[in-house]
Design an enzyme around this catalytic site. Structure first.
Site, PDB file in Angstrom:
ATOM      1  N   PRO A  15       0.844  -1.272   0.075  1.00 25.91           N
ATOM      2  CA  PRO A  15       0.084  -0.058   0.016  1.00 25.91           C
ATOM      3  C   PRO A  15       0.790   1.353  -0.166  1.00 25.91           C
ATOM      4  O   PRO A  15       1.884   1.321   0.684  1.00 25.91           O
ATOM      5  CB  PRO A  15      -0.907  -0.159   1.246  1.00 25.91           C
ATOM      6  CG  PRO A  15      -0.056  -1.155   2.239  1.00 25.91           C
ATOM      7  CD  PRO A  15       0.579  -2.162   1.106  1.00 25.91           C
ATOM      8  N   ASN A  16       0.385   2.369  -0.730  1.00 24.96           N
ATOM      9  CA  ASN A  16       0.729   3.610  -0.749  1.00 24.96           C
ATOM     10  C   ASN A  16       2.163   3.581  -1.802  1.00 24.96           C
ATOM     11  O   ASN A  16       2.611   4.999  -1.885  1.00 24.96           O
ATOM     12  CB  ASN A  16       0.998   4.318   0.573  1.00 24.96           C
ATOM     13  CG  ASN A  16      -0.159   4.438   1.419  1.00 24.96           C
ATOM     14  OD1 ASN A  16      -1.276   4.766   0.943  1.00 24.96           O
ATOM     15  ND2 ASN A  16       0.035   3.865   2.753  1.00 24.96           N
ATOM     16  N   ARG A  23       5.402  10.913  -2.545  1.00 24.03           N
ATOM     17  CA  ARG A  23       5.312  10.498  -1.091  1.00 24.03           C
ATOM     18  C   ARG A  23       6.422  10.894  -0.359  1.00 24.03           C
ATOM     19  O   ARG A  23       7.429   9.985  -0.473  1.00 24.03           O
ATOM     20  CB  ARG A  23       4.782   9.179  -1.110  1.00 24.03           C
ATOM     21  CG  ARG A  23       4.406   8.559   0.250  1.00 24.03           C
ATOM     22  CD  ARG A  23       4.437   7.012   0.181  1.00 24.03           C
ATOM     23  NE  ARG A  23       4.224   6.656   1.633  1.00 24.03           N
ATOM     24  CZ  ARG A  23       4.359   5.317   2.151  1.00 24.03           C
ATOM     25  NH1 ARG A  23       4.787   4.261   1.134  1.00 24.03           N
ATOM     26  NH2 ARG A  23       4.276   4.956   3.313  1.00 24.03           N
ATOM     27  N   TYR A  28      11.405   8.410   0.920  1.00 24.31           N
ATOM     28  CA  TYR A  28      11.496   7.457  -0.085  1.00 24.31           C
ATOM     29  C   TYR A  28      12.029   7.902  -1.388  1.00 24.31           C
ATOM     30  O   TYR A  28      12.223   7.156  -2.070  1.00 24.31           O
ATOM     31  CB  TYR A  28       9.974   7.140  -0.259  1.00 24.31           C
ATOM     32  CG  TYR A  28       9.240   6.512   0.962  1.00 24.31           C
ATOM     33  CD1 TYR A  28       9.879   5.205   1.664  1.00 24.31           C
ATOM     34  CD2 TYR A  28       8.191   7.317   1.469  1.00 24.31           C
ATOM     35  CE1 TYR A  28       9.197   5.019   2.649  1.00 24.31           C
ATOM     36  CE2 TYR A  28       7.875   6.649   2.827  1.00 24.31           C
ATOM     37  CZ  TYR A  28       8.063   5.465   3.354  1.00 24.31           C
ATOM     38  OH  TYR A  28       7.894   5.097   4.478  1.00 24.31           O
ATOM     39  N   ASN A  80       7.473  -5.781  -1.073  1.00 25.17           N
ATOM     40  CA  ASN A  80       7.728  -4.750  -0.264  1.00 25.17           C
ATOM     41  C   ASN A  80       6.188  -4.491   0.358  1.00 25.17           C
ATOM     42  O   ASN A  80       5.596  -4.038  -0.301  1.00 25.17           O
ATOM     43  CB  ASN A  80       7.984  -3.384  -0.685  1.00 25.17           C
ATOM     44  CG  ASN A  80       8.287  -2.256   0.193  1.00 25.17           C
ATOM     45  OD1 ASN A  80       7.890  -2.373   1.389  1.00 25.17           O
ATOM     46  ND2 ASN A  80       8.782  -1.282  -0.278  1.00 25.17           N
ATOM     47  N   ALA A  83       3.375  -0.803   4.796  1.00 25.48           N
ATOM     48  CA  ALA A  83       2.963  -0.683   6.094  1.00 25.48           C
ATOM     49  C   ALA A  83       2.459  -2.020   6.713  1.00 25.48           C
ATOM     50  O   ALA A  83       2.375  -2.348   8.004  1.00 25.48           O
ATOM     51  CB  ALA A  83       1.812   0.349   6.383  1.00 25.48           C
ATOM     52  N   GLU A 104      12.192 -10.025   1.396  1.00 25.72           N
ATOM     53  CA  GLU A 104      11.622  -8.807   1.993  1.00 25.72           C
ATOM     54  C   GLU A 104      12.402  -7.530   1.471  1.00 25.72           C
ATOM     55  O   GLU A 104      13.733  -7.687   2.057  1.00 25.72           O
ATOM     56  CB  GLU A 104      11.231  -8.864   3.467  1.00 25.72           C
ATOM     57  CG  GLU A 104      10.504  -7.696   3.919  1.00 25.72           C
ATOM     58  CD  GLU A 104      10.504  -7.678   5.371  1.00 25.72           C
ATOM     59  OE1 GLU A 104      10.994  -8.750   6.081  1.00 25.72           O
ATOM     60  OE2 GLU A 104      10.416  -6.747   6.304  1.00 25.72           O
ATOM     61  N   HIS A 106      12.710  -3.061   1.665  1.00 28.00           N
ATOM     62  CA  HIS A 106      12.011  -1.666   1.805  1.00 28.00           C
ATOM     63  C   HIS A 106      13.195  -0.612   1.283  1.00 28.00           C
ATOM     64  O   HIS A 106      14.570  -0.718   1.163  1.00 28.00           O
ATOM     65  CB  HIS A 106      12.091  -1.597   3.424  1.00 28.00           C
ATOM     66  CG  HIS A 106      11.029  -2.497   4.117  1.00 28.00           C
ATOM     67  ND1 HIS A 106       9.670  -2.431   4.069  1.00 28.00           N
ATOM     68  CD2 HIS A 106      11.543  -3.818   4.565  1.00 28.00           C
ATOM     69  CE1 HIS A 106       9.398  -3.654   4.506  1.00 28.00           C
ATOM     70  NE2 HIS A 106      10.371  -4.427   4.986  1.00 28.00           N
ATOM     71  N   ARG A 113      13.993   4.482  11.926  1.00 29.50           N
ATOM     72  CA  ARG A 113      12.800   5.162  11.858  1.00 29.50           C
ATOM     73  C   ARG A 113      11.965   5.220  13.129  1.00 29.50           C
ATOM     74  O   ARG A 113      12.472   4.811  14.354  1.00 29.50           O
ATOM     75  CB  ARG A 113      11.988   4.919  10.768  1.00 29.50           C
ATOM     76  CG  ARG A 113      12.876   5.066   9.350  1.00 29.50           C
ATOM     77  CD  ARG A 113      12.082   4.753   8.011  1.00 29.50           C
ATOM     78  NE  ARG A 113      10.730   5.945   7.954  1.00 29.50           N
ATOM     79  CZ  ARG A 113       9.727   5.683   7.280  1.00 29.50           C
ATOM     80  NH1 ARG A 113       9.879   4.576   6.413  1.00 29.50           N
ATOM     81  NH2 ARG A 113       8.930   6.473   7.085  1.00 29.50           N
TER      82      ARG A 113
HETATM   83  C1  DQA Z   1       8.374   0.882   3.616  1.00 28.36           C
HETATM   84  C2  DQA Z   1       8.710   1.133   4.943  1.00 28.36           C
HETATM   85  C3  DQA Z   1       7.221   0.830   5.834  1.00 28.36           C
HETATM   86  O1  DQA Z   1       7.516   1.106   7.274  1.00 28.36           O
HETATM   87  C4  DQA Z   1       6.350   1.859   5.354  1.00 28.36           C
HETATM   88  O2  DQA Z   1       5.084   1.728   5.982  1.00 28.36           O
HETATM   89  C5  DQA Z   1       6.298   1.878   3.778  1.00 28.36           C
HETATM   90  C6  DQA Z   1       7.141   1.820   2.937  1.00 28.36           C
HETATM   91  C7  DQA Z   1       9.672   1.180   2.806  1.00 28.36           C
HETATM   92  O3  DQA Z   1       9.707   0.682   1.563  1.00 28.36           O
HETATM   93  O4  DQA Z   1      10.553   1.835   3.087  1.00 28.36           O
HETATM   94  O5  DQA Z   1       4.930   2.261   3.365  1.00 28.36           O
HETATM   95  O6  DQA Z   1       7.962  -0.586   3.288  1.00 28.36           O
END
Ligand code: DQA
Length: 154
Positions: A15-16, A23, A28, A80, A83, A104, A106, A113
């Site tokens: 998501p997002n 964003r 990011y 990825n 959240a 996994e 990120h 963080r």
């Molecule tokens: C994320 C890190 C997560 O904590 C966050 O909620 C994201 C992006 C990253 O790629 O750094 O949406 O997965």
């Protein structure tokens, strides 16, 4: 190489991540999801593998994509979970149910963080985790899974 002989990898963006570029660019970066996908496809072409990429803002859709990866005989998953990393027992269970090698990734370094980001429910069912390298986390993840799959074939 015929498509049926190719290594098949599924990349899942949670998501997002469709908002990347706009964003929180200080966290990011400025690369869009489309920029990341283009780089991934270029690497896939170079490596002569088949890559499927999906993004979803819905937990259930991500779970179904994981189930389908097993049904469609994918060899591995790069995820990825965004959240959902920190909340989703359901995605973790889906990954352990299909038992496909999973990396996994990120973009940000989740360990420097907020406290709530420091715990991943997914790591325990992944082969490994790559975080903190921006878009390169995905490319490193893809290289890592290919290395592993090719070594297992030897
Ligand atoms: C994320 C890190 C997560 O904590 C966050 O909620 C994201 C992006 C990253 O790629 O750094 O949406 O997965």
């Amino acid at each position: 190489m015929k498509r049926r002989n190719k290594i098949k990898i599924l990349v899942i963006h949670g998501p997002n991540l469709n908002l990347l570029g706009k964003r929180e660019p200080h966290i990011y970066g400025v690369a869009t999801l489309s920029n990341i996908n283009t780089a991934l496809k270029k690497l896939a072409e170079k490596e002569k593998i088949y890559l499927k990429i999906i993004q979803s803002n819905y937990e259930g859709k991500i779970i179904e994509a994981i189930h389908n990866a097993a049904k469609d005989k994918f060899h591995g998953i790069i995820i990825n979970p965004a959240a959902y990393t920190h909340t989703s027992i359901a995605i973790r269970d889906a990954l352990s149910s299909v038992n496909l090698p999973t990396i996994e990734v990120h973009l940000s370094n989740i360990y420097c963080r907020e406290e709530f980001r420091r715990y991943s429910l997914i790591s325990a069912v992944a082969i490994g985790q790559i975080c903190g390298f921006g878009p390169n986390s995905y490319l490193l993840g893809l290289k890592a899974i290919l290395d592993l799959l090719r070594k297992n074939k030897e």
